[in-house]
Write an enzyme that holds these catalytic residues in place. Structure first.
Site, PDB file in Angstrom:
ATOM      1  N   GLU A 171      41.145  56.342  34.909  1.00  0.00           N
ATOM      2  CA  GLU A 171      40.809  57.655  34.362  1.00  0.00           C
ATOM      3  C   GLU A 171      39.290  57.828  34.333  1.00  0.00           C
ATOM      4  O   GLU A 171      38.740  58.815  34.840  1.00  0.00           O
ATOM      5  CB  GLU A 171      41.394  57.764  32.949  1.00  0.00           C
ATOM      6  CG  GLU A 171      41.343  59.145  32.358  1.00  0.00           C
ATOM      7  CD  GLU A 171      41.925  59.124  30.942  1.00  0.00           C
ATOM      8  OE1 GLU A 171      43.006  58.550  30.750  1.00  0.00           O
ATOM      9  OE2 GLU A 171      41.273  59.673  30.047  1.00  0.00           O
ATOM     10  N   LYS A 199      31.217  47.703  20.538  1.00  0.00           N
ATOM     11  CA  LYS A 199      30.652  46.879  21.606  1.00  0.00           C
ATOM     12  C   LYS A 199      29.270  47.363  22.035  1.00  0.00           C
ATOM     13  O   LYS A 199      28.377  46.558  22.317  1.00  0.00           O
ATOM     14  CB  LYS A 199      31.602  46.868  22.811  1.00  0.00           C
ATOM     15  CG  LYS A 199      32.878  46.106  22.535  1.00  0.00           C
ATOM     16  CD  LYS A 199      33.804  46.101  23.738  1.00  0.00           C
ATOM     17  CE  LYS A 199      35.097  45.375  23.371  1.00  0.00           C
ATOM     18  NZ  LYS A 199      36.071  45.384  24.491  1.00  0.00           N
ATOM     19  N   ASP A 253      37.686  49.623  32.383  1.00  0.00           N
ATOM     20  CA  ASP A 253      38.939  48.933  32.669  1.00  0.00           C
ATOM     21  C   ASP A 253      40.049  49.924  33.025  1.00  0.00           C
ATOM     22  O   ASP A 253      41.217  49.616  32.911  1.00  0.00           O
ATOM     23  CB  ASP A 253      39.367  48.101  31.440  1.00  0.00           C
ATOM     24  CG  ASP A 253      39.583  48.978  30.217  1.00  0.00           C
ATOM     25  OD1 ASP A 253      39.402  50.212  30.309  1.00  0.00           O
ATOM     26  OD2 ASP A 253      39.940  48.424  29.155  1.00  0.00           O
ATOM     27  N   ASN A 254      39.653  51.148  33.452  1.00  0.00           N
ATOM     28  CA  ASN A 254      40.713  52.138  33.704  1.00  0.00           C
ATOM     29  C   ASN A 254      40.277  53.143  34.769  1.00  0.00           C
ATOM     30  O   ASN A 254      39.099  53.431  34.941  1.00  0.00           O
ATOM     31  CB  ASN A 254      41.066  52.862  32.399  1.00  0.00           C
ATOM     32  CG  ASN A 254      39.936  53.733  31.917  1.00  0.00           C
ATOM     33  OD1 ASN A 254      39.847  54.905  32.290  1.00  0.00           O
ATOM     34  ND2 ASN A 254      39.030  53.179  31.127  1.00  0.00           N
ATOM     35  N   CYS A 307      44.728  43.662  32.415  1.00  0.00           N
ATOM     36  CA  CYS A 307      44.401  42.424  31.690  1.00  0.00           C
ATOM     37  C   CYS A 307      45.356  42.188  30.538  1.00  0.00           C
ATOM     38  O   CYS A 307      45.510  41.075  30.057  1.00  0.00           O
ATOM     39  CB  CYS A 307      42.992  42.518  31.119  1.00  0.00           C
ATOM     40  SG  CYS A 307      41.773  42.800  32.359  1.00  0.00           S
ATOM     41  N   CYS A 361      33.812  56.944  49.325  1.00  0.00           N
ATOM     42  CA  CYS A 361      33.821  56.869  47.860  1.00  0.00           C
ATOM     43  C   CYS A 361      35.128  56.227  47.390  1.00  0.00           C
ATOM     44  O   CYS A 361      35.985  55.860  48.192  1.00  0.00           O
ATOM     45  CB  CYS A 361      33.637  58.258  47.263  1.00  0.00           C
ATOM     46  SG  CYS A 361      35.118  59.293  47.308  1.00  0.00           S
TER      47      CYS A 361
HETATM   48 ZN   LIG Z   1      35.352  60.381  49.265  1.00  0.00          ZN
END
Ligand SMILES: [Zn+2]
Length: 337
Positions: A127, A80, A124-125, A182, A165
């Protein structure tokens, strides 16, 4: 007339804002649906440098919503990041565009984020997002979180030291497999465009010195039910270790040796660092085992038991298996250990 005339006519940006855009360096992490829309908007708006990093290759099931890619990208199994770079250079040759094929772990994030003015989340994650959050806080670089699934999505602009955050808002990283993705409940293209559109607007505000216009908190939207809401989040949450103690747990941890990719019966195996595979030799070796496709970035083998994609850095994605042990055995059988 300048190609940016309509954007310059918009008073909050003006010619001065356009000049600031021209001088800015933007990093888009993840180039699927959101990343495609974000990168295209940034390229068209005339940022100075645009870097796109993504770990995957184009497949036909991406084309419904990933707007930078076309059928030939899927047919040629292009990464991609490579397909996006080629497309964006044609969109705006004035922008310095670079596509990087890599999985963003803490080390790569630190290197790329330190050299950027703004990070846009096209992943999309969670992690990767938690790594990005902590690395951005440590480096003092703003980033714009975005996520969507089914017909709904969320956006949050994060300015280190000034706003809450991602860890403040969502708590510690959600466990893999704990949320809809998805691949389990689907996603429709219109919500991608809405979420990426709001992310890109926040990006333009940040890059042109219009911080006062930023959304006051977390946007949630559902394009099917027609629900749009912004939850105000002015204060940092007192318990967040990243914000209150400068403890960046996710920016220092080594990435896992393997990760199950977003619920789609695929596992990524991380290569040994410093690996440089001879892809041509590997492709030649695999030809008897199934259907082999090779380009300068990767080798793809479609064997009866699984599909295996091996990148030049030794990283691999094994499809058709549900767990890491099974993926490793497929990798060991065809590539070696
Ligand atoms: Zn924070």
């Amino acid at each position: 007339m300048s190609r940016y005339s309509r954007q310059e006519l918009f008073a909050p940006i003006g010619r001065e804002g356009q000049g600031r855009l021209r001088g800015s360096k933007v990093l888009v992490i993840g180039c699927g649906a959101l990343g495609s829309a974000l990168a295209e908007t940034m390229a068209r708006s005339g940022v100075g440098r645009l870097t796109i990093v993504d770990r995957d290759l184009v497949e036909s099931s991406n084309l419904q919503r990933q707007s930078l890619f076309a059928e030939d990208d899927a047919a040629q199994a292009r990464p991609k990041a490579v397909a996006a770079e080629a497309r964006l250079r044609r969109v705006n040759s004035e922008v310095e565009v670079q596509g990087i094929v890599a999985d963003v772990d803490a080390a790569i994030a630190a290197r790329l984020i330190g050299d950027a003015d703004l990070i846009l989340d096209g992943t999309d994650n969670f992690e990767t997002r938690y790594v990005v959050n902590d690395v951005c806080l440590r480096a003092g670089v703003p980033w714009v979180y975005g996520a969507c699934v089914a017909a709904h999505g969320t956006v949050l602009a994060i300015r280190p030291g000034k706003t809450p955050c991602l860890r403040c808002v969502l708590g510690e990283r959600p466990a893999a497999g704990s949320a809809d993705t998805c691949d389990t409940v689907g996603v429709i293209a219109p919500v991608v465009q809405v979420v990426a559109g709001v992310q890109a607007a926040e990006a333009l505000k940040l890059l042109t010195g219009n911080e006062a216009a930023l959304l006051p908190g977390l946007l949630t939207a559902d394009v099917w039910t027609g629900t749009f809401d912004v939850m105000e989040l002015r204060e940092k949450t007192p318990w967040c270790p990243s914000c209150t103690e400068r403890r960046y747990d996710y920016a220092t941890a080594d990435g896992p040796a393997s990760s199950v990719l977003c619920g789609r019966e695929a596992v990524q195996l991380r290569g040994e660092s410093g690996t440089a595979l001879d892809l041509r030799a590997l492709a030649a070796r695999l030809r008897g085992a199934g259907e082999v496709m090779e380009n300068e970035h990767l080798v793809r083998l479609r064997a009866p038991e699984a599909e295996l994609v091996v990148f030049a850095d030794g990283r691999a994605i094994v499809k058709g298996v549900a767990d890491a042990a099974r993926a490793r055995s497929v990798y060991a059988r065809y590539v070696g250990v």
